[in-house]
Write a protein that holds these residues in place. Structure first.
Motif, PDB file in Angstrom:
ATOM      1  N   GLU A   6       0.837  -1.192   0.000  1.00  0.00           N
ATOM      2  CA  GLU A   6       0.000   0.000   0.000  1.00  0.00           C
ATOM      3  C   GLU A   6       0.871   1.241   0.000  1.00  0.00           C
ATOM      4  O   GLU A   6       1.913   1.285   0.635  1.00  0.00           O
ATOM      5  CB  GLU A   6      -0.918   0.005   1.227  1.00  0.00           C
ATOM      6  N   THR A   7       0.455   2.248  -0.736  1.00  0.00           N
ATOM      7  CA  THR A   7       1.169   3.515  -0.735  1.00  0.00           C
ATOM      8  C   THR A   7       0.975   4.192   0.616  1.00  0.00           C
ATOM      9  O   THR A   7      -0.163   4.317   1.085  1.00  0.00           O
ATOM     10  CB  THR A   7       0.627   4.437  -1.845  1.00  0.00           C
ATOM     11  N   PRO A   8       2.062   4.614   1.284  1.00  0.00           N
ATOM     12  CA  PRO A   8       1.902   5.250   2.598  1.00  0.00           C
ATOM     13  C   PRO A   8       1.096   6.539   2.481  1.00  0.00           C
ATOM     14  O   PRO A   8       1.192   7.272   1.490  1.00  0.00           O
ATOM     15  CB  PRO A   8       3.343   5.529   3.032  1.00  0.00           C
ATOM     16  N   SER A   9       0.285   6.817   3.493  1.00  0.00           N
ATOM     17  CA  SER A   9      -0.539   8.028   3.474  1.00  0.00           C
ATOM     18  C   SER A   9      -0.727   8.550   4.885  1.00  0.00           C
ATOM     19  O   SER A   9      -0.576   7.812   5.867  1.00  0.00           O
ATOM     20  CB  SER A   9      -1.909   7.745   2.849  1.00  0.00           C
ATOM     21  N   PHE A  10      -1.034   9.833   4.972  1.00  0.00           N
ATOM     22  CA  PHE A  10      -1.347  10.488   6.239  1.00  0.00           C
ATOM     23  C   PHE A  10      -2.747  11.045   6.121  1.00  0.00           C
ATOM     24  O   PHE A  10      -3.041  11.812   5.199  1.00  0.00           O
ATOM     25  CB  PHE A  10      -0.340  11.606   6.527  1.00  0.00           C
ATOM     26  N   ARG A  11      -3.646  10.638   7.029  1.00  0.00           N
ATOM     27  CA  ARG A  11      -5.051  11.042   6.950  1.00  0.00           C
ATOM     28  C   ARG A  11      -5.309  12.179   7.932  1.00  0.00           C
ATOM     29  O   ARG A  11      -5.132  12.026   9.127  1.00  0.00           O
ATOM     30  CB  ARG A  11      -5.947   9.847   7.268  1.00  0.00           C
ATOM     31  N   GLN A  28       3.387  18.270   0.907  1.00  0.00           N
ATOM     32  CA  GLN A  28       3.677  17.722  -0.426  1.00  0.00           C
ATOM     33  C   GLN A  28       5.102  18.023  -0.863  1.00  0.00           C
ATOM     34  O   GLN A  28       5.714  17.237  -1.588  1.00  0.00           O
ATOM     35  CB  GLN A  28       2.670  18.279  -1.435  1.00  0.00           C
ATOM     36  N   GLU A  29       5.646  19.159  -0.420  1.00  0.00           N
ATOM     37  CA  GLU A  29       7.021  19.498  -0.761  1.00  0.00           C
ATOM     38  C   GLU A  29       8.017  18.650   0.027  1.00  0.00           C
ATOM     39  O   GLU A  29       9.043  18.232  -0.509  1.00  0.00           O
ATOM     40  CB  GLU A  29       7.276  20.986  -0.474  1.00  0.00           C
ATOM     41  N   ARG A  30       7.698  18.381   1.309  1.00  0.00           N
ATOM     42  CA  ARG A  30       8.648  17.675   2.172  1.00  0.00           C
ATOM     43  C   ARG A  30       8.504  16.160   2.119  1.00  0.00           C
ATOM     44  O   ARG A  30       9.485  15.434   2.289  1.00  0.00           O
ATOM     45  CB  ARG A  30       8.484  18.151   3.617  1.00  0.00           C
ATOM     46  N   ARG A  31       7.273  15.687   1.936  1.00  0.00           N
ATOM     47  CA  ARG A  31       7.042  14.243   1.926  1.00  0.00           C
ATOM     48  C   ARG A  31       6.320  13.835   0.642  1.00  0.00           C
ATOM     49  O   ARG A  31       5.167  13.386   0.676  1.00  0.00           O
ATOM     50  CB  ARG A  31       6.202  13.832   3.147  1.00  0.00           C
ATOM     51  N   PRO A  32       6.962  13.999  -0.518  1.00  0.00           N
ATOM     52  CA  PRO A  32       6.282  13.708  -1.786  1.00  0.00           C
ATOM     53  C   PRO A  32       5.890  12.245  -1.943  1.00  0.00           C
ATOM     54  O   PRO A  32       5.011  11.913  -2.715  1.00  0.00           O
ATOM     55  CB  PRO A  32       7.316  14.132  -2.841  1.00  0.00           C
ATOM     56  N   GLY A  33       6.542  11.352  -1.195  1.00  0.00           N
ATOM     57  CA  GLY A  33       6.220   9.940  -1.304  1.00  0.00           C
ATOM     58  C   GLY A  33       5.085   9.491  -0.413  1.00  0.00           C
ATOM     59  O   GLY A  33       4.696   8.313  -0.438  1.00  0.00           O
ATOM     60  N   VAL A  34       4.550  10.405   0.399  1.00  0.00           N
ATOM     61  CA  VAL A  34       3.455  10.058   1.323  1.00  0.00           C
ATOM     62  C   VAL A  34       2.267  10.964   1.017  1.00  0.00           C
ATOM     63  O   VAL A  34       2.335  12.178   1.229  1.00  0.00           O
ATOM     64  CB  VAL A  34       3.880  10.231   2.795  1.00  0.00           C
ATOM     65  N   SER A  35       1.190  10.403   0.529  1.00  0.00           N
ATOM     66  CA  SER A  35       0.018  11.216   0.200  1.00  0.00           C
ATOM     67  C   SER A  35      -0.663  11.712   1.470  1.00  0.00           C
ATOM     68  O   SER A  35      -0.637  11.034   2.499  1.00  0.00           O
ATOM     69  CB  SER A  35      -0.974  10.406  -0.638  1.00  0.00           C
ATOM     70  N   LEU A  36      -1.254  12.899   1.387  1.00  0.00           N
ATOM     71  CA  LEU A  36      -2.013  13.450   2.505  1.00  0.00           C
ATOM     72  C   LEU A  36      -3.484  13.434   2.100  1.00  0.00           C
ATOM     73  O   LEU A  36      -3.878  14.120   1.159  1.00  0.00           O
ATOM     74  CB  LEU A  36      -1.542  14.863   2.840  1.00  0.00           C
ATOM     75  N   GLU A 178      -3.069  10.640  21.856  1.00  0.00           N
ATOM     76  CA  GLU A 178      -1.710  10.704  22.389  1.00  0.00           C
ATOM     77  C   GLU A 178      -0.958   9.395  22.214  1.00  0.00           C
ATOM     78  O   GLU A 178       0.242   9.395  21.931  1.00  0.00           O
ATOM     79  CB  GLU A 178      -1.765  11.086  23.877  1.00  0.00           C
ATOM     80  N   GLU A 179      -1.654   8.271  22.350  1.00  0.00           N
ATOM     81  CA  GLU A 179      -0.976   6.981  22.243  1.00  0.00           C
ATOM     82  C   GLU A 179      -0.663   6.615  20.794  1.00  0.00           C
ATOM     83  O   GLU A 179      -0.001   5.609  20.540  1.00  0.00           O
ATOM     84  CB  GLU A 179      -1.837   5.883  22.852  1.00  0.00           C
ATOM     85  N   ALA A 180      -1.106   7.404  19.851  1.00  0.00           N
ATOM     86  CA  ALA A 180      -0.857   7.135  18.430  1.00  0.00           C
ATOM     87  C   ALA A 180      -0.010   8.240  17.816  1.00  0.00           C
ATOM     88  O   ALA A 180      -0.273   8.710  16.712  1.00  0.00           O
ATOM     89  CB  ALA A 180      -2.176   6.994  17.686  1.00  0.00           C
ATOM     90  N   THR A 181       1.039   8.662  18.536  1.00  0.00           N
ATOM     91  CA  THR A 181       1.937   9.699  18.028  1.00  0.00           C
ATOM     92  C   THR A 181       2.980   9.039  17.137  1.00  0.00           C
ATOM     93  O   THR A 181       4.034   8.614  17.594  1.00  0.00           O
ATOM     94  CB  THR A 181       2.614  10.463  19.178  1.00  0.00           C
ATOM     95  N   THR A 182       2.686   8.926  15.850  1.00  0.00           N
ATOM     96  CA  THR A 182       3.564   8.259  14.894  1.00  0.00           C
ATOM     97  C   THR A 182       4.586   9.238  14.320  1.00  0.00           C
ATOM     98  O   THR A 182       4.521  10.447  14.561  1.00  0.00           O
ATOM     99  CB  THR A 182       2.739   7.662  13.747  1.00  0.00           C
ATOM    100  N   ASP A 183       5.531   8.711  13.533  1.00  0.00           N
ATOM    101  CA  ASP A 183       6.509   9.569  12.873  1.00  0.00           C
ATOM    102  C   ASP A 183       5.826  10.555  11.925  1.00  0.00           C
ATOM    103  O   ASP A 183       6.243  11.713  11.799  1.00  0.00           O
ATOM    104  CB  ASP A 183       7.524   8.727  12.086  1.00  0.00           C
ATOM    105  N   LEU A 184       4.767  10.108  11.239  1.00  0.00           N
ATOM    106  CA  LEU A 184       4.061  11.005  10.323  1.00  0.00           C
ATOM    107  C   LEU A 184       3.343  12.112  11.088  1.00  0.00           C
ATOM    108  O   LEU A 184       3.286  13.255  10.625  1.00  0.00           O
ATOM    109  CB  LEU A 184       3.066  10.212   9.470  1.00  0.00           C
ATOM    110  N   VAL A 185       2.798  11.789  12.250  1.00  0.00           N
ATOM    111  CA  VAL A 185       2.190  12.822  13.089  1.00  0.00           C
ATOM    112  C   VAL A 185       3.247  13.839  13.502  1.00  0.00           C
ATOM    113  O   VAL A 185       3.029  15.060  13.464  1.00  0.00           O
ATOM    114  CB  VAL A 185       1.512  12.200  14.321  1.00  0.00           C
ATOM    115  N   GLU A 186       4.433  13.344  13.902  1.00  0.00           N
ATOM    116  CA  GLU A 186       5.519  14.250  14.274  1.00  0.00           C
ATOM    117  C   GLU A 186       5.907  15.153  13.103  1.00  0.00           C
ATOM    118  O   GLU A 186       6.194  16.336  13.282  1.00  0.00           O
ATOM    119  CB  GLU A 186       6.736  13.448  14.741  1.00  0.00           C
ATOM    120  N   ASP A 187       5.910  14.595  11.896  1.00  0.00           N
ATOM    121  CA  ASP A 187       6.229  15.403  10.716  1.00  0.00           C
ATOM    122  C   ASP A 187       5.217  16.527  10.547  1.00  0.00           C
ATOM    123  O   ASP A 187       5.586  17.671  10.244  1.00  0.00           O
ATOM    124  CB  ASP A 187       6.239  14.525   9.465  1.00  0.00           C
TER     125      ASP A 187
END
Length: 255
Positions: A6-11, A28-36, A178-187
């Motif tokens: 699956e293509t990684p995505s941030f919802r 989109q400029e910083r994470r072009p490989g991860v769709s928002l 809070e318990e779901a603070t992922t790397d993408l959330v940090e980004d």
């Protein structure tokens, strides 16, 4: 391709009135490989969407349950009253809650304000949504107090709005479980906080110190030129009458 990747995505969920475009552009400029992926959710429903995992984070209206959610306040909106274009209130630059005491005010079911005591005269009905309430204001049967972004969202040419200086205000925040603070959330946190690419937590590291050390030890070796100096001296000597100079002179003595 196996078809299972699956293509990684941030919802990202967001409530009506919030405009996430500037943050989406930076993502989109910083994470072009991860769709928002954007999901517009009613203000009353966004907490449930985040709890159920329907989105990774949300641009929400405060307050939120801080025992479950983390939240970063972003900005506080101006509160305005929406009125027909020919209403007397349009003659003023701003009004107070007391100025609205004799007006019929709509308080829709999705009202984002937690009024201690709702101002104005009670309306003959309670609209289901802010959009429904705006239609009633346009019909000339009452007024509506909302955050300025919602007044803009439901803008009509036959309506205007004015700031209400002492009304409750609505604050917008980035929130996530809070318990779901992922790397993408940090980004995304780094983006809304205005961090640069190199200042985002855990995304960069300094060059290894040993590499810099080896670069320094190479420099003295490059400066050592005694052998080159001796070679240059021998060449100079030959040119000034050494062995090579004697050989060049013999043919002239025979002539």
């Amino acid at each position: 391709m196996t078809g299972s990747e699956e293509t990684p995505s941030f919802r990202l969920a967001y409530v009506p009135g919030v405009m996430p475009a500037k943050w989406v552009r930076i993502w989109q400029e910083r994470r072009p490989g991860v769709s928002l992926d954007l999901l517009q959710v009613a203000a009353a429903d966004v907490s449930g969407v985040l709890r159920d995992g329907g989105a990774d984070a949300g641009l929400v209206r405060l307050p939120v349950d801080r025992t479950y959610f983390s939240a970063i306040p972003l900005y506080t909106e101006t509160t305005v009253v929406v009125v027909p274009k020919d209403h007397l209130i349009t003659a003023a630059e701003e009004v107070t809650v007391e100025d609205l005491a004799d007006e019929v005010l709509f308080h829709p079911l999705d009202d984002v304000f937690d009024w201690d005591s709702p101002p104005g005269e009670p309306a003959f009905e309670c609209p289901a949504t802010t959009a429904d309430a705006v239609e009633l204001v346009a019909a000339g049967v009452g007024l509506l107090v909302v955050p300025q972004s919602l007044a803009r969202l439901h803008h009509r040419r036959d309506l205007e709005y004015r700031p209400v200086v002492d009304a409750p205000q609505s604050s917008v925040a980035l929130s996530w479980p809070e318990e779901a603070t992922t790397d993408l959330v940090e980004d995304f946190i780094g983006i809304v906080r205005g961090r640069t690419v190199n200042s985002t937590r855990g995304r960069t590291s300094a060059p290894p110190e040993p590499e810099r050390g080896r670069a320094r030890t190479d420099k003295p070796a490059a400066r050592q030129k005694p052998a080159q100096g001796r070679t240059a001296g021998r060449g100079a000597k030959g040119r000034s009458g050494g062995t090579q100079g004697a050989k060049r002179g013999k043919p002239r003595r025979r002539s």
